[in-house]
Design a protein around this motif. Structure first.
Motif, short mmCIF file in Angstrom:
data_model
loop_
_atom_site.label_atom_id
_atom_site.label_comp_id
_atom_site.label_asym_id
_atom_site.label_seq_id
_atom_site.Cartn_x
_atom_site.Cartn_y
_atom_site.Cartn_z
N GLU A 67 -4.76 1.87 7.62
CA GLU A 67 -5.84 0.85 8.24
C GLU A 67 -4.98 -0.34 8.68
O GLU A 67 -5.52 -0.70 9.49
CB GLU A 67 -7.06 0.70 7.38
CG GLU A 67 -7.78 1.88 7.30
CD GLU A 67 -8.83 1.49 5.92
OE1 GLU A 67 -8.79 0.57 5.42
OE2 GLU A 67 -9.59 2.70 5.81
N ALA A 82 0.89 -1.08 0.10
CA ALA A 82 0.13 0.18 0.14
C ALA A 82 0.83 1.34 -0.08
O ALA A 82 0.49 2.46 -0.81
CB ALA A 82 -0.97 -0.01 1.30
N ARG A 134 -4.11 5.45 2.65
CA ARG A 134 -5.44 5.14 3.61
C ARG A 134 -5.39 3.75 3.84
O ARG A 134 -5.62 3.35 4.97
CB ARG A 134 -7.03 5.65 3.15
CG ARG A 134 -7.94 5.39 4.04
CD ARG A 134 -9.18 6.02 3.78
NE ARG A 134 -10.22 6.00 4.58
CZ ARG A 134 -11.29 6.62 4.75
NH1 ARG A 134 -11.59 7.36 3.70
NH2 ARG A 134 -12.13 6.52 5.80
N GLU A 135 -5.15 2.75 2.90
CA GLU A 135 -5.03 1.19 3.07
C GLU A 135 -3.99 1.19 4.02
O GLU A 135 -4.21 0.48 5.06
CB GLU A 135 -4.90 0.69 1.97
CG GLU A 135 -5.99 0.63 1.00
CD GLU A 135 -5.66 0.15 -0.62
OE1 GLU A 135 -4.96 -0.90 -0.53
OE2 GLU A 135 -6.42 0.47 -1.47
N ASN A 182 -5.12 7.19 -2.32
CA ASN A 182 -5.98 6.35 -1.59
C ASN A 182 -5.28 5.14 -1.00
O ASN A 182 -5.93 4.49 0.08
CB ASN A 182 -7.29 5.92 -2.53
CG ASN A 182 -8.08 6.88 -2.99
OD1 ASN A 182 -8.35 7.99 -2.27
ND2 ASN A 182 -8.68 6.91 -4.16
N ALA A 183 -4.25 4.71 -1.65
CA ALA A 183 -3.36 3.44 -1.13
C ALA A 183 -2.88 3.80 0.32
O ALA A 183 -2.63 2.98 1.08
CB ALA A 183 -2.31 3.15 -2.01
#
Length: 150
Positions: free
Chosen positions: A54, A38, A50-51, A47-48
């Motif tokens: 998480e 990610a 954000r992965e 957006n990666a």
């Protein structure tokens, strides 16, 4: 004549699929590999990040949230916590070796360390891991903020 070729192709595909391990966060190695992937994709795909966020532990998430809030208070725009994952402090400086590039060492009490290895012997990094309710998470060394702006 075409039927045996199709069957052979299907069998080969099934064997390759069975041999390829699906990565998930149920193992320290899987979570670490997903995190590194990610971060790498985060260079081109915001957006990666954000992965990746998480896949870090709750305490690291809290500290990055505090940093984002502080940066927002000081800046002209709102920052998200995953935007605090900065290159150099979070990313590897090498590409992990395919297949055996991630090895976990159990530290007990829901903790592990994943050693990430590159193609060269000098390319090694250790990622501390923590087992949480929703899977294994990467523990980042995010220092506490000294003071938070109002």
């Amino acid at each position: 004549m075409r039927l045996p070729i199709v069957v052979l192709a299907l069998i080969s595909s099934a064997l390759l699929t069975a041999c390829a391990r699906e990565l998930d966060d149920t193992t320290p190695e899987g979570a670490a590999a997903l995190f590194v992937d990610a971060l790498e994709r985060g260079r081109d795909d915001r957006n990666a990040l954000r992965e990746a966020y998480e896949l870090i532990d709750e305490e690291s998430q809290r500290r990055l949230y505090e940093r984002a809030r502080s940066a927002t208070a000081l800046g002209a725009r709102e920052y998200e916590p995953w935007e605090m994952l900065v290159e150099g402090r979070s990313r590897l400086r090498f590409t992990p070796r395919r297949g055996s590039g991630f090895r976990a060492r159990d530290e007990g009490e829901g903790r592990a360390v994943v050693t990430v290895s590159g193609e060269e012997a000098s390319q090694r990094a250790e990622l501390p891991m923590q087992l949480e309710d929703d899977g294994w998470r990467v523990v980042l060394d995010v220092p506490e903020l000294r003071s938070t702006p109002e």
